[in-house]
Design an enzyme around this catalytic site. Structure first.
Site, PDB file in Angstrom:
ATOM      1  N   GLU A   1     -56.099  19.693 -22.740  1.00  0.00           N
ATOM      2  CA  GLU A   1     -56.466  20.500 -21.579  1.00  0.00           C
ATOM      3  C   GLU A   1     -57.936  20.291 -21.218  1.00  0.00           C
ATOM      4  O   GLU A   1     -58.779  20.189 -22.095  1.00  0.00           O
ATOM      5  CB  GLU A   1     -56.247  21.965 -21.975  1.00  0.00           C
ATOM      6  CG  GLU A   1     -56.336  22.963 -20.867  1.00  0.00           C
ATOM      7  CD  GLU A   1     -56.071  24.368 -21.418  1.00  0.00           C
ATOM      8  OE1 GLU A   1     -54.900  24.722 -21.633  1.00  0.00           O
ATOM      9  OE2 GLU A   1     -57.050  25.093 -21.641  1.00  0.00           O
TER      10      GLU A   1
ATOM     11  N   TYR B   1     -58.291  22.736 -13.060  1.00  0.00           N
ATOM     12  CA  TYR B   1     -57.627  22.765 -14.361  1.00  0.00           C
ATOM     13  C   TYR B   1     -56.691  21.576 -14.442  1.00  0.00           C
ATOM     14  O   TYR B   1     -55.935  21.325 -13.488  1.00  0.00           O
ATOM     15  CB  TYR B   1     -56.822  24.070 -14.507  1.00  0.00           C
ATOM     16  CG  TYR B   1     -55.891  24.054 -15.693  1.00  0.00           C
ATOM     17  CD1 TYR B   1     -56.282  24.564 -16.923  1.00  0.00           C
ATOM     18  CD2 TYR B   1     -54.620  23.478 -15.588  1.00  0.00           C
ATOM     19  CE1 TYR B   1     -55.447  24.504 -18.020  1.00  0.00           C
ATOM     20  CE2 TYR B   1     -53.776  23.419 -16.685  1.00  0.00           C
ATOM     21  CZ  TYR B   1     -54.191  23.928 -17.897  1.00  0.00           C
ATOM     22  OH  TYR B   1     -53.367  23.857 -18.989  1.00  0.00           O
TER      23      TYR B   1
END
Ligand code: GDP
Ligand code: MN
Length: 381
Positions: free
Chosen positions: A189, A101
């Site tokens: 993101e 991530y």
């Protein structure tokens, strides 16, 4: 403003972040055609503004044309958390060993942007954030200097990213930060950033939200906006000039002023209800705006009951009351129970004008909210 995954991936790819080969499709035949051009296996991914598409069935892998057709038939036209899927991204499936991530957002507490890295990326990142926040490495950035390379490397090291891709991930993080700054993003993101069997990294998903107040200086991104309205109500709200956010509950909320609407949302929650939306019709709430707002909330299939919270200031209470009456006069039958709380300038006159055959008038906000929560519960029962 939210970009779709396919739009955000274009931006990322232009900035040099590796993304899988992909194409956008709006029909089953197109999916099959594009999949065979890309080569199997492919991922077929719903393009709607919701997170957690994977878990909700909006993403399917296909190994051949038959599976691609089946995936496209399942996903195109499906309802994903209230959004109808009308386009899918067909993408080369990534053969991965790890899901990471990486993201950049604003840390309001610190008053600085924060970059985040985790080696526990993938569909459970929310749980990771909640249950083991230490698994997400964070680094704050001073916007006057930008992100120093050593900061990116430290975050990657702290997150325990596999050695062979550590420098690549640090590079992606720096690029994301630069995009965040240059493109006036509020959130950006990549989850998952996949580590491939060959030891490369690939952005398998992409989230990019742009600060609406900066869109005027991001003309290229602003152009994508029409396309990115998934939801008819959001489009309508933007045409009417309302601030509108769709939520998951069934109590429709209308007010004039952001703080007033937020308070109403909190109270609905406090009294055990679930807000269906945030809708701020702004100051100067003339009859027409009131009617437009009611139309919008009536049109929302998730709304069972409505609470209208008005504080008369420059727009007087009697003016708003006339607007509500006019708006409701258009209906032979009021489709959903409306509770009104009117305070401020000319509130009393307003309450007298309101047609109490059409709406319930409550003097206090607490009573109005309680009543609307009860109304919603009755409809549900
Ligand atoms: P989200 O659920 O809306 O965040 O959608 P993502 O694009 O993040 O996809 C969710 C999950 O689907 C990922 O974490 C992967 O496990 C899986 N996935 C997505 N794309 C691919 C792909 O190209 N190949 C493989 N093998 N899995 C994928
Ligand atoms: Mn994702």
């Amino acid at each position: 403003m939210k970009l779709h995954e396919y739009q955000a991936k274009d931006v990322f790819a232009d900035a040099g972040i590796p993304t899988p080969g992909s194409a956008l499709a709006t029909s089953v035949d197109e999916v099959v055609e594009m999949a065979s051009d890309l080569g199997y296996p492919v991922a077929v991914k719903a393009q709607v503004h919701v997170g957690g598409r994977g878990k909700a069935g909006g993403i399917k892998l296909a190994d051949d044309a038959e599976e691609a057709r089946a995936a496209a038939e399942d996903i195109l036209g499906m309802d994903l958390k209230g959004y109808t899927v009308d386009k899918v991204l067909v993408e080369e499936a990534v053969d991965f060993t790890d899901e990471l991530y990486v993201g950049v957002t604003m840390d309001r507490g610190e008053g600085k942007p924060v970059a985040m890295v985790s080696s526990k990326g993938g569909v459970n990142i929310e749980e990771v954030a909640e249950e083991s926040p230490e698994a997400i490495a964070r680094v704050h950035v001073d916007p006057s200097f930008g992100m120093h390379p050593y900061q990116a490397r430290k975050a990657v090291y702290d997150a325990g990213v596999p050695d062979e891709v550590a420098l690549d991930v640090a590079g992606v993080l720096q690029t994301l930060y630069q995009l965040w700054e240059d493109r006036d993003a509020s959130d950006i993101e990549v989850n998952p950033l996949m580590v491939t069997a060959d030891g490369d990294v690939v952005a398998a998903d992409a989230v990019m939200n742009i600060d609406d107040d900066a869109l005027f200086r991001q003309p290229e991104l602003a152009e994508l906006e029409e396309e990115s309205y998934e939801d008819d109500l959001e489009r309508k709200a933007s045409e009417y000039g309302f601030d509108y956010v769709r939520l998951d509950g069934n109590v429709g909320i209308i007010g004039n002023g952001a703080g007033l609407v937020m308070t109403t949302l909190d109270l609905v929650d406090y009294y055990g209800g679930e807000p269906a939306n945030f809708l701020d019709i702004g100051g100067g709430a003339k009859a027409e705006r009131v009617a437009n707002a009611l139309d919008m909330v009536f049109a929302d299939p998730n709304v069972d009951a409505i609470v209208f919270n008005i504080f008369g200031g420059i727009t007087r209470g009697d003016e708003v009351a006339k607007g509500i009456n006019e708006a409701l006069d258009q209906f032979d039958e009021i489709p959903k129970p409306v509770v009104v709380r009117l305070a401020g300038t000319n509130a009393e006159e307003g309450r007298e004008i309101l047609n109490d055959e059409l709406v319930t008038v409550e003097e206090t906000l607490e009573d109005a909210v309680k009543r609307s929560v009860e109304n919603a519960a009755e409809v549900e029962a």
